[in-house]
Design a protein around this motif. Structure first.
Motif, short mmCIF file in Angstrom:
data_model
loop_
_atom_site.label_atom_id
_atom_site.label_comp_id
_atom_site.label_asym_id
_atom_site.label_seq_id
_atom_site.Cartn_x
_atom_site.Cartn_y
_atom_site.Cartn_z
N SER A 1 -8.11 10.52 -5.42
CA SER A 1 -8.05 9.18 -4.86
C SER A 1 -9.15 8.29 -5.44
N THR B 1 -9.87 3.24 -2.00
CA THR B 1 -11.00 3.11 -1.09
C THR B 1 -10.81 3.98 0.16
N GLY B 2 -9.59 4.50 0.35
CA GLY B 2 -9.33 5.29 1.55
C GLY B 2 -9.17 4.44 2.80
N LEU C 1 -4.36 3.09 4.41
CA LEU C 1 -3.51 3.51 5.52
C LEU C 1 -4.09 3.11 6.87
N ASP D 1 8.60 9.47 -1.80
CA ASP D 1 8.28 9.91 -3.15
C ASP D 1 8.65 11.38 -3.31
N ASN E 1 0.72 3.81 -3.01
CA ASN E 1 0.36 5.22 -2.75
C ASN E 1 1.40 6.16 -3.33
N ASN F 1 0.82 -1.21 0.00
CA ASN F 1 0.00 0.00 0.00
C ASN F 1 0.85 1.26 0.00
N TYR G 1 0.03 8.70 -5.90
CA TYR G 1 -0.13 10.11 -5.50
C TYR G 1 1.15 10.92 -5.60
N ALA H 1 -6.79 12.63 1.35
CA ALA H 1 -6.28 14.00 1.33
C ALA H 1 -6.84 14.72 0.11
#
Ligand SMILES: Nc1ncnc2c1ncn2[C@@H]1O[C@H](COP(=O)(O)OP(=O)(O)OP(=O)(O)O)[C@@H](O)[C@H]1O
Ligand SMILES: [Mg+2]
Length: 348
Positions: free
Chosen positions: A306, A312-313, A316, A281, A246, A242, A250, A301
């Motif tokens: 997203s 799906t949020g 994290l 990143d 991410n 994940n 992002y 965020a």
């Protein structure tokens, strides 16, 4: 009961409790109640102490009718609100002219209320997240039955979108189940020993195609020797997957994602030897206002982006629970325009 036993009697109650007699003054208060309302409260009129009308009313009613009463009391110590259930119970034969008194006890129900609120929010969020793809699916089904019935080109296009929406629902349900499983195991320490170097190398290997599609280079810096930790292999793979996904999704505009594995002999974060895994990143970064809430369920965020990317949020939130289960720490540092660094710190 003779009045000389009142201090012992109130002290025996395991909740903040005060005793109010027919003179409407406090004739007793235990230590927890004094810590809450003030050390010198015995002798004072109860209404000068407990100023909220509903509690004054409850005590008066119980003093007159001798019946039990119950009400709520909201207190605020400046930092936070606390909600109490207040119980008034009549005791015979104590206080002014032995006319009886009322025991007023306070039960803190703040956590219960917060848990209920969280549960309601969670159900509302899940319903909302499921409803969006479901509404889209229903719309397309209707169109395929009606206007687009004989249009082969449109049918193909719509089925494509429907496939995407159904996959999104499937991912959401998968993530919810995964979160549930991780949460229920949170107190069980992982028992296998595993090599983080090998684990991360293989995770990167399986994400590489995704990175290539996004034009992002994955760059690993790790010791040559194995780095051993006690951990759950599947769960740690989920964590790194994940975080790296991410970073690509992002922060991929930076063109490169660095993954660093560092061994530390003495790490204050876990009070002992640790392994730190950093996913760095060089993308747009995350606005500091979002950082404290990032690991909340369904928190995004940049919710538009997203969702567009199929997120799906929940990622994290799952990461956070897995790291907790490993008695580790999760840190996020970010600077707008510079990029983001997620650090997982695991005890060795
Ligand atoms: N490296 C990053 N750079 C910028 N924003 C990020 C980064 N990592 C996470 N975020 C933000 O944090 C949010 C939460 O991330 P999380 O992994 O929990 O959910 P998601 O990626 O949207 O969904 P899922 O992981 O379930 O597919 C993301 O929606 C994104 O807005
Ligand atoms: Mg994610």
């Amino acid at each position: 009961m003779s009045d000389e036993f009142i201090p012992d009697f109130v002290e025996a109650i395991p909740l903040p409790a005060v005793l109010v007699d027919q003179s409407e003054r406090l004739i007793g208060a235990n230590g927890v109640a004094r810590a809450m309302f003030g050390q010198n409260i015995v002798g004072r009129h109860f209404a000068t102490l407990l100023r909220q009308p509903q509690i004054i009313e409850a005590i008066e009613k119980s003093l007159v009718s001798k019946d039990p009463t119950e009400t709520r009391y909201l207190s605020n110590d400046g930092a936070q609100d606390t909600t109490f259930i207040v119980n008034c119970r009549y005791v015979r034969g104590v206080g002014a002219v032995q006319g009886g008194a009322v025991v007023v006890s306070f039960t803190d129900v703040t956590h219960l209320e917060q848990a209920n609120q969280m549960r309601r929010d969670f159900v509302a969020n899940v319903s909302h997240e499921l409803r969006t793809p479901l509404t889209a699916l229903m719309g397309f089904i209707e169109t395929l039955r009606g206007p687009a019935k004989d249009d082969a080109g449109a049918r193909e296009r719509f089925l494509e979108i429907m496939d995407g929406e159904a996959s999104r629902m499937n991912r959401l349900v998968g993530d919810l189940l995964s979160l549930n499983r991780v949460e229920s195991e949170e107190r069980v320490r992982p028992k296998e020993e595993l090599d983080l170097t090998a684990q991360i190398t293989s995770t990167i290997h399986s994400i590489r195609p995704l990175a290539q599609d996004a034009g992002v280079r994955l760059n690993l810096e790790a010791p040559d020797a194995p780095v051993l930790v006690m951990g759950d292999a599947d769960q740690l793979r989920q964590v790194f997957t994940n975080l790296i996904e991410n970073a690509i999704k992002y922060g991929g505009s930076g063109g490169r994602v660095d993954i660093k594995l560092i061994e530390m002999e003495r790490d204050v974060a876990v009070r002992g030897p640790s392994a730190r895994v950093q996913v760095i990143d060089h993308g747009p970064g995350i606005d500091p206002v979002h950082l404290p809430r990032l690991t909340e369920r369904f928190y995004r965020a940049d919710s538009h982006r997203s969702r567009e990317l199929g997120g799906t949020g929940l990622g994290l939130a799952i990461v956070k629970h897995i790291v907790n289960r490993h008695r580790g720490r999760l840190r996020v540092e970010s600077e707008l325009g510079q990029g983001t660094t997620f650090t997982v710190i695991l005890p060795r």
